[in-house]
Design an enzyme around this catalytic site. Sequence first.
Site, mmCIF file in Angstrom:
data_model
loop_
_atom_site.group_PDB
_atom_site.id
_atom_site.type_symbol
_atom_site.label_atom_id
_atom_site.label_comp_id
_atom_site.label_asym_id
_atom_site.label_seq_id
_atom_site.Cartn_x
_atom_site.Cartn_y
_atom_site.Cartn_z
ATOM 1 N N LYS A 188 -8.078 4.713 18.005
ATOM 2 C CA LYS A 188 -7.894 3.439 17.288
ATOM 3 C C LYS A 188 -6.469 3.308 16.782
ATOM 4 C CE LYS A 188 -8.975 2.730 12.629
ATOM 5 N NZ LYS A 188 -7.899 2.084 11.924
ATOM 6 N N ASN A 189 -5.953 4.362 16.123
ATOM 7 C CA ASN A 189 -4.655 4.211 15.450
ATOM 8 C C ASN A 189 -3.477 4.259 16.396
ATOM 9 O OD1 ASN A 189 -5.970 3.727 13.110
ATOM 10 N ND2 ASN A 189 -5.786 5.814 12.316
ATOM 11 N N CYS A 209 -8.484 -1.019 4.705
ATOM 12 C CA CYS A 209 -9.324 -0.311 3.742
ATOM 13 C C CYS A 209 -8.607 -0.151 2.406
ATOM 14 C CB CYS A 209 -9.682 1.074 4.283
ATOM 15 S SG CYS A 209 -10.598 1.014 5.811
ATOM 16 N N ARG A 257 -1.358 0.480 -1.303
ATOM 17 C CA ARG A 257 -0.877 0.821 0.048
ATOM 18 C C ARG A 257 0.336 -0.064 0.340
ATOM 19 N NH1 ARG A 257 -5.707 1.108 4.295
ATOM 20 N NH2 ARG A 257 -4.242 2.426 5.467
ATOM 21 N N ASP A 292 -8.236 11.002 7.007
ATOM 22 C CA ASP A 292 -9.309 10.187 7.597
ATOM 23 C C ASP A 292 -10.554 11.011 7.920
ATOM 24 O OD1 ASP A 292 -7.022 8.047 9.461
ATOM 25 O OD2 ASP A 292 -7.599 8.097 7.354
ATOM 26 N N ARG A 312 -15.168 -1.236 12.804
ATOM 27 C CA ARG A 312 -13.721 -1.416 12.982
ATOM 28 C C ARG A 312 -13.119 -0.257 13.762
ATOM 29 N NH1 ARG A 312 -10.578 -1.844 7.789
ATOM 30 N NH2 ARG A 312 -8.991 -1.705 9.395
HETATM 31 C C1 EPZ Z 1 -2.347 4.942 8.807
HETATM 32 O O1 EPZ Z 1 -2.301 4.108 7.653
HETATM 33 C C2 EPZ Z 1 -3.772 4.813 9.329
HETATM 34 N N1 EPZ Z 1 -4.032 3.431 9.676
HETATM 35 C C3 EPZ Z 1 -4.777 5.293 8.287
HETATM 36 O O2 EPZ Z 1 -6.043 5.335 8.942
HETATM 37 C C4 EPZ Z 1 -4.445 6.708 7.847
HETATM 38 O O3 EPZ Z 1 -5.288 7.050 6.758
HETATM 39 C C5 EPZ Z 1 -2.970 6.819 7.424
HETATM 40 O O4 EPZ Z 1 -2.118 6.318 8.471
HETATM 41 C C6 EPZ Z 1 -2.573 8.261 7.126
HETATM 42 O O5 EPZ Z 1 -2.783 9.047 8.259
HETATM 43 C C7 EPZ Z 1 -3.526 2.953 10.830
HETATM 44 O O6 EPZ Z 1 -2.876 3.671 11.581
HETATM 45 C C8 EPZ Z 1 -3.826 1.521 11.136
HETATM 46 P P1 EPZ Z 1 0.785 5.753 5.790
HETATM 47 P P2 EPZ Z 1 -0.856 3.766 6.996
HETATM 48 O O7 EPZ Z 1 1.846 4.740 5.869
HETATM 49 O O8 EPZ Z 1 0.153 3.645 8.063
HETATM 50 C C9 EPZ Z 1 2.193 5.495 1.266
HETATM 51 C C10 EPZ Z 1 -8.281 4.876 9.314
HETATM 52 O O9 EPZ Z 1 -9.299 5.238 8.716
HETATM 53 N N2 EPZ Z 1 3.136 4.487 1.764
HETATM 54 O O10 EPZ Z 1 0.944 7.048 6.544
HETATM 55 O O11 EPZ Z 1 -1.033 2.663 6.048
HETATM 56 C C11 EPZ Z 1 0.743 5.045 1.377
HETATM 57 O O12 EPZ Z 1 0.362 4.298 0.248
HETATM 58 C C12 EPZ Z 1 -7.086 4.427 8.519
HETATM 59 O O13 EPZ Z 1 -8.129 4.874 10.567
HETATM 60 C C13 EPZ Z 1 4.106 3.998 0.894
HETATM 61 O O14 EPZ Z 1 4.170 4.393 -0.274
HETATM 62 O O15 EPZ Z 1 -0.605 5.127 6.187
HETATM 63 C C14 EPZ Z 1 0.004 6.366 1.470
HETATM 64 O O16 EPZ Z 1 -0.181 6.887 0.163
HETATM 65 C C15 EPZ Z 1 -7.342 4.464 7.032
HETATM 66 N N3 EPZ Z 1 4.992 3.073 1.351
HETATM 67 C C16 EPZ Z 1 0.974 7.262 2.235
HETATM 68 O O17 EPZ Z 1 2.264 6.641 2.103
HETATM 69 C C17 EPZ Z 1 4.961 2.608 2.645
HETATM 70 O O18 EPZ Z 1 5.805 1.769 3.012
HETATM 71 C C18 EPZ Z 1 0.680 7.389 3.714
HETATM 72 O O19 EPZ Z 1 0.513 6.075 4.235
HETATM 73 C C19 EPZ Z 1 3.964 3.122 3.517
HETATM 74 C C20 EPZ Z 1 3.069 4.065 3.058
#
Ligand code: EPZ
Length: 423
Positions: free
Chosen positions: A11-12, A106, A111, A296, A388
């Site tokens: 998915k991702n 989610c 986020r 995840d 999803r």
């Molecule tokens: C991706 O989300 C995945 N979603 C998430 O999977 C997954 O949990 C996550 O990566 C971590 O592996 C998709 O790929 C669509 P991050 P993403 O940016 O990109 C903070 C699922 O179940 N952050 O790696 O949003 C953020 O708040 C979903 O498949 C900032 O502070 O995750 C988090 O605490 C749920 N500023 C951490 O970094 C930013 O600009 C990691 O977020 C971006 C992120």
Amino acid sequence: MRGEVEISGAKNAAVAIIPAALMVNGVCRIENMPQISDTEMLLTILSHLGSKIRYINKSTVEIDSTSVNFSDAPFNLMRKIRASYYLIGAMLGRFGIAKTTMPGGCNFGARPIDQHIKGMEALGANVEVRNGFVYAEANDGRLHGARIYLDKVSVGATMNIILAAVLAQGRTIIENAAREPHIVDLANFLNSMGADIRGAGTDTVKVNGVESLHGGSYSIIPDQIEAGTYMVAAAATCGDVMVKNVIPKHLECITAKLRETGTIVQEYEDCVIVKGTSFVRRANIKTLPYPGFPTDMQPQMAVLLTQANGTSVITEGIYDNRYKYVNELRKMGACIDVDGRVAIIEGGTALTGAPVAACDLRAGAAMVIAGLCAIGRTEIEDVKYIERGYENFVEKLRALGADITAVNLPDMPENQENVNQAG
Ligand code: EPZ
């Protein structure tokens, strides 16, 4: 549960590769596309933007973005999913301008997308967030290469900056980049369409901008988290399950943690066999960016640990609030204390069936696993979250012997599943 399950495309990876196809001046043939609502939503968004979408079969789709326009951007759809943020990098990268909504997805607490914006600005874009929309425009009509150090390891920001950089003028270096398998998959997809990306999967990614991307074919990698979910389901039900179409290397952390609980995991070329044990050992987990234990997989492992002998501790290293599902598990008899990012799980509690809700995608899958372990019947509402990210979830579980049915009761919230204890 006993038998075999086939894992679908990741998915991702898919939710980044579909927006990436918007950048290609030609036809992209994408195989192993998971049939889930997030990919269907993104394909619909691209078709509104003018891409021609053709389904070759249930898991192969052709996307032709030769002539696209933004006159009919479906903002109502964009705000429903997190991955709509990839449209910023794709549009900005190819056309020098982008307008999307702030992403949905989610809810595990804040986020933000500040690192995405930092990257786009470093590449020469002016970015503005107002009224729930993200407006971005390349100051000189085309982005230019830059050296970007991510303040936080972010999957989304790493992939979004790669998207924006592939057609920029010059070289981009992304440091402190995320290393997830789906990032490598996106880079491999783009490189097969003529991009020049090196180092994806390490913490430093280098992108040499090219003039345009051409069409081609690509097959998405298997889904690491879908595979992990079925592995944990097999362990939690003391089952014996062959999980097929996987890349064992991507599952290393999940395999290691399951083995710590006494679960047997046998690895082969493209499958793993998981055999549960009646004596589940306690274990401690800290979720971290890849190759650490994936966030995840946190809810699913929590369910297994309710069946363990002894007390286990989970520390959520990525999100502020990813324990909403604990209240639902408590309705089934789980003994779990949550303090901020730490959950303390008292093992040895027999779960009992109850009416519960899916709080988000992975929590929903965890509730199904709990229902399979519980004595009696569990009714799970809001299973649209599960749809999803899990293709044919009910069918795949039924094929493994699970007593599970998806029902749409007229007087009940739609999308409910009834789950009974696994045989
Ligand atoms: C991706 O989300 C995945 N979603 C998430 O999977 C997954 O949990 C996550 O990566 C971590 O592996 C998709 O790929 C669509 P991050 P993403 O940016 O990109 C903070 C699922 O179940 N952050 O790696 O949003 C953020 O708040 C979903 O498949 C900032 O502070 O995750 C988090 O605490 C749920 N500023 C951490 O970094 C930013 O600009 C990691 O977020 C971006 C992120």
